[in-house]
Design a protein around this motif. Structure first.
Motif, PDB file in Angstrom:
ATOM      1  N   UNK A   1       0.857  -1.180   0.000  1.00  0.00           N
ATOM      2  CA  UNK A   1       0.000   0.000   0.000  1.00  0.00           C
ATOM      3  C   UNK A   1       0.897   1.235   0.000  1.00  0.00           C
ATOM      4  N   UNK A   2       0.497   2.242  -0.775  1.00  0.00           N
ATOM      5  CA  UNK A   2       1.344   3.424  -0.902  1.00  0.00           C
ATOM      6  C   UNK A   2       0.605   4.686  -0.495  1.00  0.00           C
ATOM      7  N   UNK A   3       1.301   5.526   0.263  1.00  0.00           N
ATOM      8  CA  UNK A   3       0.830   6.868   0.586  1.00  0.00           C
ATOM      9  C   UNK A   3       1.562   7.831  -0.328  1.00  0.00           C
TER      10      UNK A   3
ATOM     11  N   UNK B   1      -2.810  13.399   9.116  1.00  0.00           N
ATOM     12  CA  UNK B   1      -3.732  12.934   8.083  1.00  0.00           C
ATOM     13  C   UNK B   1      -4.662  11.876   8.674  1.00  0.00           C
ATOM     14  N   UNK B   2      -5.974  12.071   8.601  1.00  0.00           N
ATOM     15  CA  UNK B   2      -6.903  11.129   9.243  1.00  0.00           C
ATOM     16  C   UNK B   2      -6.714   9.679   8.819  1.00  0.00           C
TER      17      UNK B   2
ATOM     18  N   UNK C   1       1.152  15.020  16.617  1.00  0.00           N
ATOM     19  CA  UNK C   1       1.224  13.999  15.582  1.00  0.00           C
ATOM     20  C   UNK C   1       1.026  12.593  16.099  1.00  0.00           C
ATOM     21  N   UNK C   2       0.696  11.690  15.199  1.00  0.00           N
ATOM     22  CA  UNK C   2       0.535  10.273  15.511  1.00  0.00           C
ATOM     23  C   UNK C   2       1.785   9.515  15.103  1.00  0.00           C
ATOM     24  N   UNK C   3       2.000   8.365  15.733  1.00  0.00           N
ATOM     25  CA  UNK C   3       3.129   7.505  15.386  1.00  0.00           C
ATOM     26  C   UNK C   3       2.664   6.061  15.342  1.00  0.00           C
TER      27      UNK C   3
END
Length: 231
Positions: free
Chosen positions: A92-94, A149-150, A187-189
């Motif tokens: 999967x790519x962001x 980013x959600x 931010x999330x990690x």
């Protein structure tokens, strides 16, 4: 946090110093960017089988998350090598493959002759209980902005809460600043079990994770391995 130097250096360098070393090696003609990326991907796969020898047996399933930079390129190498080893691999790519850096783009193109690349939004639909491994090759070192980013925040939560798959971060868990060991404020990690970094430890790898855990529970991995890529 448990550390293993393996075949790499025991020194500690910042993300900027690491990039400078890579650029100098490439400029000298000693190595190409593609060669460094291939060595990094092979180092990750080696570290996976060293950490979990049982994963070298039987049919296994992996999810590889690739980002828009060279960390994503490392991920495409890992995906290809696992596929060559008989794994069922979902990638999967962001981001947009058209804007990948040249070396990462080359490894993207090599991978798509083997398997598909799906949009990162579809990664939340994976049954992670049926997976053996998740490889985080989204951002790596040098990230200084918070991940808000959600779709990524939700995916990070889903994977971090999943019990079965082993979680491997290429360099550092996505969302963590490799120099401070913390996610940028707000931010999330993504939680990891193993970090595989290259040439030398980054500052976060040798820190007491306590400060980071206060802001991002279990963001740093319990084990870090350094792999030599010939710099």
């Amino acid at each position: 946090m448990k550390t293993s130097g393996q075949t790499g250096s025991s020194e500690t360098i910042t993300s900027d110093e690491m990039r400078a070393l890579e650029q100098a090696a490439i400029a000298s003609g000693r190595v190409t960017g593609l060669e460094l990326m291939e060595r990094a991907g092979r180092g990750v796969v080696e570290a996976i089988f060293e950490e979990w020898p049982s994963l070298a047996e039987g049919e296994r399933r992996a999810v590889v998350l690739c980002g828009p930079g060279n960390n994503g390129g490392d991920g495409f190498v890992v995906a290809r090598l696992l596929s060559e080893a008989g794994w069922v691999v979902a990638v999967f790519m962001f981001g947009n493959s058209e804007t990948l850096p040249p070396d990462a783009r080359s490894n993207f193109e090599r991978w798509v002759t083997v398997g598909d690349v799906a949009d990162i939004e579809l990664a939340s639909q994976v049954d992670y209980a049926a997976c053996d491994l998740v490889v985080d090759a989204l951002f790596g070192i040098g990230l200084t902005r918070p991940i808000t980013t959600p779709v990524l925040r939700d995916l990070f939560k889903t994977i971090s809460l999943a019990e079965k798959p082993a979680r491997v971060a290429v360099d550092v868990p996505s969302g963590v600043d490799s120099d401070s060991g913390l996610p940028p404020e707000g931010g999330s990690a993504l939680r990891a079990d193993l970090m595989v970094t290259f040439h030398a430890y980054k500052p976060c790898h040798l820190q007491d994770a306590g400060a980071g855990l206060a802001r991002a529970p279990a963001a740093l991995a319990r084990h870090v391995v350094v792999k030599d890529i010939g710099l």
